[in-house]
Enzyme design. Structure first.
Site, mmCIF file in Angstrom:
data_model
loop_
_atom_site.group_PDB
_atom_site.id
_atom_site.type_symbol
_atom_site.label_atom_id
_atom_site.label_comp_id
_atom_site.label_asym_id
_atom_site.label_seq_id
_atom_site.Cartn_x
_atom_site.Cartn_y
_atom_site.Cartn_z
ATOM 1 C CG ASN A 156 -3.634 -1.942 7.003
ATOM 2 O OD1 ASN A 156 -3.540 -1.645 5.824
ATOM 3 N ND2 ASN A 156 -4.649 -2.621 7.499
ATOM 4 C CE1 TYR A 200 -9.461 -2.594 0.439
ATOM 5 C CE2 TYR A 200 -8.467 -0.775 -0.755
ATOM 6 C CZ TYR A 200 -8.349 -1.877 0.080
ATOM 7 O OH TYR A 200 -7.111 -2.264 0.546
ATOM 8 C CG PHE A 217 -13.052 2.120 7.051
ATOM 9 C CD1 PHE A 217 -12.606 1.473 5.898
ATOM 10 C CD2 PHE A 217 -13.735 1.374 7.997
ATOM 11 C CE1 PHE A 217 -12.845 0.120 5.690
ATOM 12 C CE2 PHE A 217 -13.966 0.006 7.796
ATOM 13 C CZ PHE A 217 -13.518 -0.612 6.636
ATOM 14 C CE LYS A 262 -4.067 -2.022 2.328
ATOM 15 N NZ LYS A 262 -4.990 -1.883 3.485
ATOM 16 C CG HIS A 294 -5.596 -6.140 -0.111
ATOM 17 N ND1 HIS A 294 -6.813 -6.096 0.500
ATOM 18 C CD2 HIS A 294 -5.685 -7.093 -1.092
ATOM 19 C CE1 HIS A 294 -7.622 -6.976 -0.090
ATOM 20 N NE2 HIS A 294 -6.967 -7.589 -1.057
ATOM 21 C CD GLU A 354 -9.008 -9.195 -3.372
ATOM 22 O OE1 GLU A 354 -9.855 -8.769 -2.565
ATOM 23 O OE2 GLU A 354 -7.905 -9.646 -3.002
ATOM 24 N NE ARG A 408 -2.386 -5.283 7.396
ATOM 25 C CZ ARG A 408 -3.543 -5.833 7.040
ATOM 26 N NH1 ARG A 408 -4.078 -6.805 7.772
ATOM 27 N NH2 ARG A 408 -4.178 -5.415 5.964
ATOM 28 C CB THR A 465 -7.134 -5.225 10.214
ATOM 29 O OG1 THR A 465 -7.653 -6.415 9.612
ATOM 30 C CG2 THR A 465 -7.483 -4.015 9.371
#
Ligand code: UDP
Length: 140
Positions: free
Chosen positions: A114, A51, A59, A11, A117, A128, A104, A93
């Site tokens: 974080n 998402y 969020f 990310k 994914h 995905e 993480r 998470t």
């Protein structure tokens, strides 16, 4: 358990801090092979589509803005029990709850930022992977 493929994203918080190699090392140390990899910069529409399952969560807006804030690295990881193994290497998470040695725990900044994914089931992994890669890009 058979050989599986799973989908991973490094990310924006991690690419920004030059942690791509450190995160890939964690995957490889766990026995996961990188069979596809590319660095991309998502558009807002792409982040919202990816998402979509979270579109009603509080969020969602912040998550999509974060995901387009910097480039990301999308990858397909292959190995024995790859989906569960990747989730284990990623950690919980919220980094505050993540086990020692996980990505993480070591690198994430917050529950939102974080660092990684990872797909959570065979169906989502297949969806995905197909969202980001063509069959020709998967080189086992
Ligand atoms: N997220 C967030 N706030 C929350 C929960 C999740 O910003 O309270 C973000 C976070 O980046 C997380 C992503 O939404 O990785 C997807 O959430 P999910 O519950 O699917 O967690 P994951 O499967 O990534 O561990």
């Amino acid at each position: 358990m058979a050989i599986q493929r799973t989908f991973s994203i490094i990310k924006p918080d991690a690419t920004k801090r030059n942690l791509t190699g450190a995160i890939v090392a964690k995957f490889e140390e766990a026995g996961l092979r990188i069979v596809a990899s590319k660095r991309i910069h998502l558009t807002l529409a792409q982040a919202q589509q990816f998402y979509g399952v979270h579109k009603d969560r509080p969020f969602f807006g912040e998550l999509c803005e974060f995901m387009i804030s910097e480039p990301i690295v999308v990858q397909v990881l292959e190995g024995e029990d790859a989906i569960a193994k990747n989730r284990e290497v990623m950690g919980a998470t919220n980094p505050a709850d993540a086990a020692p040695g996980t990505i993480r725990k070591e690198f994430a900044l917050s529950i939102g930022e974080n660092s990684v994914h990872g797909s959570d089931a065979p169906e989502t992994a297949a969806e995905e992977i197909a969202f980001f890669f063509s069959g020709l890009e998967l080189v086992g």
